[in-house]
Design a protein around this motif. Structure first.
Motif, PDB file in Angstrom:
ATOM      1  N   HIS A 127     -19.486  -3.055  55.610  1.00  0.00           N
ATOM      2  CA  HIS A 127     -18.275  -3.237  56.410  1.00  0.00           C
ATOM      3  C   HIS A 127     -18.773  -3.709  57.773  1.00  0.00           C
ATOM      4  O   HIS A 127     -19.389  -2.931  58.506  1.00  0.00           O
TER       5      HIS A 127
ATOM      6  N   HIS B 106     -14.579  -7.523  55.974  1.00  0.00           N
ATOM      7  CA  HIS B 106     -13.814  -7.477  57.231  1.00  0.00           C
ATOM      8  C   HIS B 106     -14.137  -8.684  58.109  1.00  0.00           C
ATOM      9  O   HIS B 106     -13.427  -9.664  58.101  1.00  0.00           O
TER      10      HIS B 106
ATOM     11  N   HIS C  11     -12.557  -4.778  47.011  1.00  0.00           N
ATOM     12  CA  HIS C  11     -12.839  -3.758  48.039  1.00  0.00           C
ATOM     13  C   HIS C  11     -11.713  -2.735  48.055  1.00  0.00           C
ATOM     14  O   HIS C  11     -10.590  -3.058  48.458  1.00  0.00           O
TER      15      HIS C  11
ATOM     16  N   ASP D 280      -8.217  -3.488  49.869  1.00  0.00           N
ATOM     17  CA  ASP D 280      -8.655  -2.381  50.732  1.00  0.00           C
ATOM     18  C   ASP D 280      -7.707  -1.186  50.617  1.00  0.00           C
ATOM     19  O   ASP D 280      -7.452  -0.489  51.603  1.00  0.00           O
TER      20      ASP D 280
ATOM     21  N   HIS E 201     -10.898   1.822  48.539  1.00  0.00           N
ATOM     22  CA  HIS E 201     -11.285   3.232  48.685  1.00  0.00           C
ATOM     23  C   HIS E 201     -10.204   4.027  47.949  1.00  0.00           C
ATOM     24  O   HIS E 201      -9.453   4.781  48.553  1.00  0.00           O
TER      25      HIS E 201
ATOM     26  N   LYS F   2     -15.016   2.673  46.247  1.00  0.00           N
ATOM     27  CA  LYS F   2     -16.074   3.273  47.059  1.00  0.00           C
ATOM     28  C   LYS F   2     -15.865   4.775  47.221  1.00  0.00           C
ATOM     29  O   LYS F   2     -14.736   5.242  47.333  1.00  0.00           O
TER      30      LYS F   2
END
Ligand SMILES: [Zn+2]
Length: 408
Positions: free
Chosen positions: A246, A269, A77, A321, A79, A147
């Motif tokens: 999420h 999460h 995961h 993350d 970004h 993402k």
């Protein structure tokens, strides 16, 4: 005739296969070796046994020098493609409330990054992303999920996914691309208009261009409702984008139940998910993604109790993350936190960061060291898995092999 290896790693203190069949999730072969050819693993085991099934005569020999050999990490995961920097906001928030920081004029939150990302071109976004992924690789990551979601209009979202595609080609780490137009709401449209826009325009464009494998939404208080999330993810499914979510990071809206209902590949999460929700996810085969470093970066009021996840029977993955609000590239640090702070055992955490994360990314060709799997592995400078977990902040990664090639 035996299959010929082109590379063999020998002299490991222990080889951690992360094979699904072992009870602890982390089979250990003391003094084991790994033989590979053409980017795939041929055999894993004690050197004599490997020598009986693989021709090692012409293979390059790498000495693990009594370090641990493990599968390459899969960061489930991130970004990682974004413009600008939120370092000033992060620093200001260490000593001031969000309201005080906003009042001081420092741009904050997802929308600050959206405006910085919209103004950058593909080349600048790609350069920054290549640097980030290079740092991840140096920490043992060989596959990373990435993402979109800092564009929030069709051209900008496509731009981010195009960067994912170029990034996959530009360096050794494999990219798993996820469309996340439903990360926040842009100021130009009403919320309902934007949901329609995601469904009617963005998802068909992304699917036609073949730029993403998954579709993700931020289902939480102040973001997307369960109904909006369901509509978007069902449109994604119809277009061939598998759903992720999420869920329950700041409130229990029922995102975990939606993950179970749609049998999603992962739900991420889950700070506020009740036990029953965790159990429903486990029954539906949804992998739960644990991200201790973002909870640390935002000083989350309710860190994950991962023993609850284990007791619910969930398959668990780990991600950094990496995002503008929590700049973390290190899977070793995520594992160290997952153990001490979230309550996983070293074996559980390593399994989550490899085989579990492969599952969360829908990948069945990696995450374990076994014959036929991709030759994605790493050698550490510590003698045991426990030493890796114990040395907080230490990056144990000495060598990384990606698809059979030494890349670190
Ligand atoms: Zn996220």
């Amino acid at each position: 005739m035996l299959p010929r290896a082109d590379l063999v790693v020998v002299g490991a203190s222990e080889v951690l296969t992360c094979a699904e069949s072992s009870a602890t999730g982390s089979e250990r072969i003391a003094g084991g070796s790994v033989a590979m050819a053409d980017g795939r693993i041929l055999a894993v085991g004690p050197r004599d046994e490997i020598g009986a099934v693989v021709d090692l005569a012409g293979a390059m020999v790498m000495d693990a020098a009594a370090g641990v050999v493990a599968p390459g990490f899969i960061d489930a995961h991130t970004h990682l493609v974004f413009g600008g920097s939120r370092a000033r906001e992060y620093a200001a928030r260490l000593t001031r409330s969000r309201e005080e920081v906003v009042a001081s004029g420092i741009p904050t939150g997802i929308m600050a990054t959206v405006s910085m990302t919209r103004s950058e071109g593909v080349d600048a976004l790609l350069d920054a992303a290549v640097e980030r992924v290079g740092a991840m690789l140096a920490h043992g990551t060989t596959t990373v999920e990435s993402k979109s979601g800092y564009g929030l209009d069709t051209p900008s979202e496509l731009k981010l996914l195009e960067v994912n595609r170029l990034l996959d080609e530009a360096q050794p780490v494999d990219l798993v691309s996820t469309f996340m137009g439903a990360h926040d709401f842009p100021p130009e449209l009403s919320r309902e208009q934007y949901v329609d826009h995601v469904i009617d325009e963005m998802i068909p464009c992304v699917a036609d261009a073949g730029l993403a494998r998954f579709c993700d939404v931020f289902c939480d208080d102040g973001y997307y409702t369960v109904d909006q999330s369901r509509r978007i993810l069902e449109a994604g499914i119809a277009a061939g984008l598998a759903p992720k979510i999420h869920a329950d990071q700041y409130s229990d809206l029922g995102g975990a139940d939606l993950a179970a209902e749609l049998a999603m590949v992962s739900a991420d999460h889950l700070n506020f998910t009740p036990i029953e929700g965790l159990q429903r996810m486990a029954e539906a085969g949804v992998t739960a993604v644990l991200m201790p470093l973002i909870d640390f970066a935002v000083q989350h009021p309710r860190p994950i109790r991962a023993r609850d996840w284990v007791e619910a029977g969930l398959s668990i993955a780990i991600g950094t993350d990496l995002c503008p609000g929590g700049y973390a590239v290190s899977m070793p640090l995520a594992i160290q936190f997952a153990c001490r702070w979230n309550g996983l055992s070293p074996d559980e955490a390593l399994h989550a960061a490899t085989a579990g994360s492969a599952r969360a990314c829908g990948l069945d060709d990696r995450g374990t060291l076994k014959a036929g799997a991709l030759a994605d592995l790493q050698v550490w400078d510590v003698p045991t898995l426990e030493d890796m977990v114990y040395r907080i902040g230490h990056n144990p990664v000495r060598t990384v092999i990606k698809r059979g090639k030494v890349v670190v």
